[in-house]
Write a protein that holds these residues in place. Structure first.
Motif, short mmCIF file in Angstrom:
data_model
loop_
_atom_site.label_atom_id
_atom_site.label_comp_id
_atom_site.label_asym_id
_atom_site.label_seq_id
_atom_site.Cartn_x
_atom_site.Cartn_y
_atom_site.Cartn_z
N THR A 28 0.84 -1.19 0.00
CA THR A 28 0.00 0.00 0.00
C THR A 28 0.89 1.24 0.00
O THR A 28 1.76 1.38 0.85
N VAL A 29 0.66 2.12 -0.97
CA VAL A 29 1.37 3.40 -1.05
C VAL A 29 0.43 4.48 -0.50
O VAL A 29 -0.68 4.64 -1.01
N ILE A 30 0.88 5.20 0.52
CA ILE A 30 0.06 6.23 1.17
C ILE A 30 0.61 7.61 0.82
O ILE A 30 1.78 7.89 1.04
N ILE A 31 -0.26 8.46 0.27
CA ILE A 31 0.13 9.82 -0.10
C ILE A 31 -0.73 10.81 0.67
O ILE A 31 -1.90 11.02 0.34
N PRO A 32 -0.20 11.44 1.71
CA PRO A 32 -0.95 12.50 2.38
C PRO A 32 -0.84 13.80 1.57
O PRO A 32 0.20 14.08 0.96
N VAL A 33 -1.91 14.59 1.55
CA VAL A 33 -1.88 15.79 0.73
C VAL A 33 -2.77 16.86 1.34
O VAL A 33 -3.80 16.56 1.97
N TYR A 34 -2.39 18.13 1.11
CA TYR A 34 -3.20 19.27 1.55
C TYR A 34 -3.04 20.40 0.54
O TYR A 34 -1.92 20.89 0.32
#
Length: 221
Positions: A28-34
């Motif tokens: 699983t690749v997790i990309i947090p973004v804002y």
């Protein structure tokens, strides 16, 4: 390094290993973004598809007020929407939702190679690395060398780790570890607005695990 303009299989990790091939663990690749639709689009365009047989990508939005979520939904990824909670909390949301045995965190402002997942997994599972390898971290470069601040940060970082293959800390821009490691050492500290990745790394090393720098795996800020 794979040519990003020549995908090796359709988006979303749908390819399957041929009969008789080694079964690789799901990732699983997790990309947090804002509030970063343009950067997120560039990241996902570079990331998808990967030449890895079993992976998913989760974009965790930290309460964006622009079209970041709409941008994420244009791609074959899972999208988690959140109120604004901060980087630690959104990373933890991604970790709890992850289906993979191995998890990766990738910052939304990165451009990455098509073989990133495969090479990060290979580094983490490399028998030559010995026991208790807990985390692998990609190396990084500067997309725009004319950005003097970024170039200076990179050169200082490069100088201090130039002779190291392992470290007692990591930055979370691009790392991989087993999900079971989080269950043992705990999630990212949601009381921290900064250096939450360094705090997590110290807990990993205190638990007796090692952190390896993969200098042959490069991503770009």
């Amino acid at each position: 390094m794979n040519d990003p303009s020549k995908p090796s299989h359709p988006p979303g990790g749908e390819a399957r290993a041929p009969a008789g091939a080694t079964v690789l663990p799901p990732v699983t690749v997790i990309i947090p973004v804002y509030n970063s639709p343009r950067l997120l689009a560039a990241c996902l365009e570079s990331l998808l598809p990967q030449d890895y047989p079993d992976y998913e990508v989760i974009v965790v939005d930290d309460g964006s007020t622009d079209d970041t979520v709409a941008t994420a939904r244009k791609y074959p990824v899972r999208v988690i929407e959140s109120a604004y909670l901060g980087i630690s909390a959104v990373r933890n949301q991604g970790l709890r939702a992850a289906r993979g045995e191995i998890v990766m965190t990738v910052d939304a402002d990165l451009v990455v190679p098509r073989d990133l997942v495969r090479r990060m997994v290979a580094g983490l599972l490399d028998p030559a690395s010995g026991p208790r390898l807990g985390v692998v971290m990609a190396w990084w470069g500067i997309r725009n060398p004319e950005n003097l601040v970024s170039a200076l940060i990179y050169r200082v970082y490069e100088y201090f780790v130039r002779n190291l293959s392992e470290s007692d800390f990591f930055w979370g821009y691009c790392v991989a570890f087993r999900k079971s490691l989080v269950e043992e050492t705990g999630y990212f500290d949601e009381t921290l607005s900064y250096v939450e990745d360094v705090d997590f790394a110290y807990r990993v090393t205190r638990a007796g695990y090692r952190i390896r720098i993969l200098k042959d795996v490069r991503v770009w800020h």
